[in-house]
Design an enzyme around this catalytic site. Structure first.
Site, PDB file in Angstrom:
ATOM      1  CG  MET A   1      -0.246   0.119   2.553  1.00  0.00           C
ATOM      2  SD  MET A   1      -1.368  -0.243   3.942  1.00  0.00           S
ATOM      3  CE  MET A   1      -1.647  -2.003   3.766  1.00  0.00           C
ATOM      4  CB  CYS A   2       1.216   4.016   1.075  1.00  0.00           C
ATOM      5  SG  CYS A   2       1.741   5.709   1.367  1.00  0.00           S
ATOM      6  CB  ILE A   3       5.462   5.066  -1.147  1.00  0.00           C
ATOM      7  CG1 ILE A   3       6.533   5.381  -2.190  1.00  0.00           C
ATOM      8  CG2 ILE A   3       6.081   4.663   0.198  1.00  0.00           C
ATOM      9  CD1 ILE A   3       6.006   5.873  -3.516  1.00  0.00           C
TER      10      ILE A   3
ATOM     11  CB  THR B   1      -4.996  -0.053  -1.896  1.00  0.00           C
ATOM     12  OG1 THR B   1      -6.089   0.877  -1.943  1.00  0.00           O
ATOM     13  CG2 THR B   1      -4.383  -0.022  -0.498  1.00  0.00           C
TER      14      THR B   1
END
Length: 218
Positions: A135-137, A190
């Site tokens: 997720m995220c980076i 995501t």
């Protein structure tokens, strides 16, 4: 009961794991009927950020494993002890720690690398085709773990996506409340706080990520 390895990178969005993403992930795993164990590399953080001012704390140093223990309420294990045979899947939480401690993405742009301990752990799951969530980076790690063409998302940041794509990621734009699924590699990604403007927005995508990862876990 399915057991998930959750990989943390410290404690705090600017120099470690994004705390809200981490807590949402752990809660989602528990609410969806699975268990988890948290892991982090026993290494020094790249640097320490004062989260009140956003400034680098020049004279301070912290350990990624020690800091991650704050999120796990003391229950976090050294990443080198992670045995993929004990788990059904692996999930990497976001935050700048994923780009500063787990990898050098925030520092080296398209010339970045992944920490050897992190790479070994992630590839062990990939080799036996166990599902993974990023997720995220954290999806920046994907092209250095999986074959070129692996699918994933960091949201809709074209400049950041271009840097990761240069390493072999097939980037797919994605809304904060949705996920991108690579069926072939059993990977779910995501955007989380790459796009989220609230904890509730981040939670929608993260809950979906956990749901898909668990569904891949046969």
């Amino acid at each position: 009961m399915k057991n998930i390895a959750v990989i943390l990178s410290g404690c705090g969005v600017y120099d470690g794991s994004e705390i809200q993403e981490a807590v949402i992930t752990l809660l989602a795993i528990a609410q969806q009927g699975a268990t988890y164990r948290c892991f982090a590399p026993n290494i020094a953080q790249h640097h320490v950020i004062n989260h009140l001012t956003g400034e680098v704390s020049e004279e301070e140093s912290r350990n990624v494993l020690v800091e991650a223990a704050r999120i796990g309420r003391g229950d976090v294990e050294d990443l080198i002890e992670l045995n993929e045979k004990e788990f059904d899947a692996i999930i990497f939480v976001g935050g700048f720690g994923a780009a500063k401690n787990l990898s050098s993405f925030a520092l080296d742009n398209d010339n970045y690398s992944v920490n050897e301990q992190v790479l070994t752990a992630a590839k062990a799951f990939a080799k036996v085709e166990k599902p993974a969530g990023f997720m995220c980076i954290a999806p920046a790690l994907l092209p250095l773990i999986y074959p070129a063409g692996v699918k994933g998302t960091i949201g809709k940041d074209n400049a950041t996506a271009k840097l990761i794509s240069a390493k072999g990621l097939t980037h797919i734009d994605c809304d904060v409340t949705d996920v991108v699924v690579d069926e072939a590699h059993k990977i779910v990604t995501t955007p989380a706080y790459m796009l989220a403007e609230s904890i509730s927005e981040a939670a929608v995508g993260i809950n979906k990520l956990v749901k898909y990862v668990l569904a891949f876990s046969k």
